[in-house]
Motif scaffolding. Structure first.
Motif, mmCIF file in Angstrom:
data_model
loop_
_atom_site.group_PDB
_atom_site.id
_atom_site.type_symbol
_atom_site.label_atom_id
_atom_site.label_comp_id
_atom_site.label_asym_id
_atom_site.label_seq_id
_atom_site.Cartn_x
_atom_site.Cartn_y
_atom_site.Cartn_z
ATOM 1 N N GLY A 1 41.771 7.718 74.304
ATOM 2 C CA GLY A 1 40.957 6.367 73.666
ATOM 3 C C GLY A 1 40.183 6.206 74.888
ATOM 4 N N PRO A 2 38.616 6.205 75.012
ATOM 5 C CA PRO A 2 38.217 5.731 76.398
ATOM 6 C C PRO A 2 38.108 5.537 77.248
ATOM 7 N N ASN A 3 39.270 4.558 77.234
ATOM 8 C CA ASN A 3 39.228 3.797 78.173
ATOM 9 C C ASN A 3 41.364 3.919 78.544
ATOM 10 N N ASP A 4 42.013 5.321 78.081
ATOM 11 C CA ASP A 4 43.367 5.875 78.278
ATOM 12 C C ASP A 4 43.457 6.276 79.296
ATOM 13 N N LYS A 5 42.007 6.678 79.669
ATOM 14 C CA LYS A 5 42.218 7.870 81.460
ATOM 15 C C LYS A 5 40.956 7.321 82.186
ATOM 16 N N GLY A 6 41.645 8.803 83.309
ATOM 17 C CA GLY A 6 40.957 7.410 84.694
ATOM 18 C C GLY A 6 41.343 6.705 85.163
ATOM 19 N N LEU A 7 40.274 6.232 86.431
ATOM 20 C CA LEU A 7 41.188 5.057 86.925
ATOM 21 C C LEU A 7 40.527 3.813 87.020
ATOM 22 N N SER A 8 40.015 3.698 86.119
ATOM 23 C CA SER A 8 39.154 2.459 85.661
ATOM 24 C C SER A 8 40.307 0.913 86.638
ATOM 25 N N HIS B 1 46.464 10.470 90.160
ATOM 26 C CA HIS B 1 46.383 12.628 89.616
ATOM 27 C C HIS B 1 45.802 13.268 89.752
ATOM 28 N N ARG B 2 43.836 12.558 89.329
ATOM 29 C CA ARG B 2 43.187 12.712 89.905
ATOM 30 C C ARG B 2 41.900 12.082 90.593
ATOM 31 N N PRO B 3 41.175 12.735 90.585
ATOM 32 C CA PRO B 3 39.526 11.691 90.964
ATOM 33 C C PRO B 3 38.390 11.493 90.134
ATOM 34 N N ASP B 4 38.343 10.414 90.030
ATOM 35 C CA ASP B 4 37.365 9.860 89.181
ATOM 36 C C ASP B 4 35.915 9.026 89.630
ATOM 37 N N SER B 5 35.387 9.996 89.279
ATOM 38 C CA SER B 5 33.648 10.249 89.549
ATOM 39 C C SER B 5 32.906 8.947 88.684
ATOM 40 N N PHE C 1 55.367 0.608 95.772
ATOM 41 C CA PHE C 1 56.155 0.404 96.793
ATOM 42 C C PHE C 1 54.452 1.212 97.446
ATOM 43 N N TYR C 2 54.121 1.816 97.224
ATOM 44 C CA TYR C 2 53.477 2.724 97.633
ATOM 45 C C TYR C 2 52.156 3.554 96.474
ATOM 46 N N TRP C 3 50.881 4.009 97.076
ATOM 47 C CA TRP C 3 50.482 4.604 96.325
ATOM 48 C C TRP C 3 49.436 5.536 97.416
ATOM 49 N N GLY C 4 49.797 6.747 96.202
ATOM 50 C CA GLY C 4 48.769 7.882 96.471
ATOM 51 C C GLY C 4 47.655 8.713 96.106
ATOM 52 N N THR C 5 47.326 10.132 96.066
ATOM 53 C CA THR C 5 46.348 10.489 95.409
ATOM 54 C C THR C 5 47.220 12.018 95.335
ATOM 55 N N SER C 6 46.466 12.884 94.446
ATOM 56 C CA SER C 6 46.717 14.079 93.815
ATOM 57 C C SER C 6 45.562 14.824 93.380
ATOM 58 N N GLU C 7 44.952 16.231 94.134
ATOM 59 C CA GLU C 7 44.881 16.491 93.673
ATOM 60 C C GLU C 7 42.509 16.009 94.453
ATOM 61 N N TRP C 8 42.938 15.221 95.637
ATOM 62 C CA TRP C 8 41.587 14.251 95.847
ATOM 63 C C TRP C 8 41.172 15.125 96.793
ATOM 64 N N SER C 9 39.865 15.665 97.431
ATOM 65 C CA SER C 9 39.262 16.047 98.904
ATOM 66 C C SER C 9 39.362 14.715 100.155
ATOM 67 N N ALA C 10 39.081 15.777 101.111
ATOM 68 C CA ALA C 10 39.186 15.124 102.071
ATOM 69 C C ALA C 10 38.632 13.636 102.171
ATOM 70 N N GLN C 11 37.274 14.086 101.654
ATOM 71 C CA GLN C 11 35.739 12.460 101.708
ATOM 72 C C GLN C 11 36.855 11.453 100.783
ATOM 73 N N GLN C 12 36.784 12.035 99.382
ATOM 74 C CA GLN C 12 37.779 10.666 98.563
ATOM 75 C C GLN C 12 38.657 9.634 99.371
ATOM 76 N N ILE C 13 39.426 10.578 99.855
ATOM 77 C CA ILE C 13 40.243 9.857 100.483
ATOM 78 C C ILE C 13 40.116 8.899 101.591
ATOM 79 N N THR C 14 39.157 9.546 102.351
ATOM 80 C CA THR C 14 38.867 9.260 103.571
ATOM 81 C C THR C 14 37.352 8.086 102.848
#
Length: 328
Positions: free
Chosen positions: A89-96, A122-126, A147-160
């Motif tokens: 579904g359209p709202n079943d993916k991404g980081l909304s 799991h990925r950046p969401d443009s 308890f904690y959150w992180g990123t996977s396969e993000w760029s340094a710019q996106q994490i910053t």
């Protein structure tokens, strides 16, 4: 087993960990999963990685049921999962905010757990503002679902950018990134992310230390074993991209170094990843107990990676990225 802090956080994770990608749900069911997970625990592993997309959610169900049937104490282990691809579904993916919240609740239901220790994007969401995602991940933490959150396969710019939002809003920033890292793939970990380790205390849980099995040497004659990952239909393209002459020649060149140390090539490759001080945990994969037993012996190889051995490895792979001017 050694335990390291996950970045600058107080959470301690085993230097080698186990991930359910590919194996759980595609190759293994609950019974096999139980024996593999117990084998990991017997070797001191406390960190287990998953994702909502692995086997379309089945990997989480298998891991959750296996842990329940093994009767492990929840506080003894660190479990992570990743949110991005939750359905069609359209709202079943991404980081909304909608999918982060609904996807997390669905993952916890499949795992049959009240919380995960670490939740990754799991990925950046443009298509979603990073501020919305940072706020959503903090909502999940405030609810006690992670308890904690992180990123996977993000760029340094996106994490910053995520950290900039978190600091501006007095929220929790991403404490960990999960990038691919091995002797053939090094740029992000050794170059692009350099400022993030000191600026934000970023930890790393790296994946694919054996480059999907290429660094074991088992594919050197280009024959694909029937029980290997590359024999799976979904991984044929990856096999074609990975098994190229230049790469296989490097793998062949590493063999004498491993022989000199008296260890299998797989242990040398895993130990090399774990030896990087910025790597909190190396996520390993396995479909057999014998593979886990072999992988875990890589811990004993780490102290043997002297500067001279590291130089010999570099002379073969010649994959060290150029460091940015300001970090020389």
């Amino acid at each position: 087993m050694q335990y390291k802090n996950l970045g600058r956080s107080g959470l301690k994770v085993s230097q080698l960990s186990y991930g359910a990608w590919v194996s759980f749900g595609n190759q293994l069911d609950v019974k096999e999963a139980k024996s593999l997970l117990q084998c990991c625990r017997d070797h001191g592993v406390n960190f287990f990685d998953n994702a909502e997309v692995y086997a379309n959610g089945r990997a989480e169900e298998i891991m959750g049921q296996a842990i329940r049937e093994l009767g492990w104490k929840r506080s003894d282990i660190v479990v992570s999962t990743k949110i991005f691809w939750g359905g069609s579904g359209p709202n079943d993916k991404g980081l909304s905010r909608k999918h982060v919240v609904e996807g997390t609740k669905a993952s916890l239901k499949r795992l049959d757990m009240e919380y995960v220790d670490v939740l990754y994007c799991h990925r950046p969401d443009s298509s979603t503002p990073i501020e919305e995602t940072v706020r959503a991940m903090n909502y999940v933490i405030d609810k006690g679902w992670a308890f904690y959150w992180g990123t996977s396969e993000w760029s340094a710019q996106q994490i910053t950018e995520a950290w900039g939002v978190a600091e501006r809003l007095d929220l929790v920033g991403p404490i960990v990134e999960q990038p691919e890292y091995n002797l053939l793939s090094r740029h992000k970990v050794e170059s692009e992310f350099l400022p993030l380790y000191s600026n934000y205390g970023l930890g790393l849980t790296t994946w694919s230390p054996l480059a999907s099995g290429v660094l074991t040497g088992k594919y050197n004659n280009k024959v694909i074993p029937s029980d290997s990952r590359f024999s799976l239909e979904n991984y044929k393209n990856l096999a074609n991209r990975s098994l190229v002459d230049d790469v296989l020649k490097k793998v062949e060149g590493l063999k004498p170094i491993a022989d000199e140390l008296g260890v299998p090539l797989s242990q040398l490759a895993i130990a090399w990843c774990a030896a990087n001080p910025n790597v909190s945990s190396v996520i390993t994969g396995a479909t057999k107990e014998s593979q886990i037993q072999e992988n875990m012996k890589a811990i004993d190889v780490i102290p043997r990676l002297t500067p001279a051995v590291m130089e010999s490895i570099e002379a073969v792979v010649q994959s060290k990225p150029k460091r940015p001017e300001s970090y020389r």
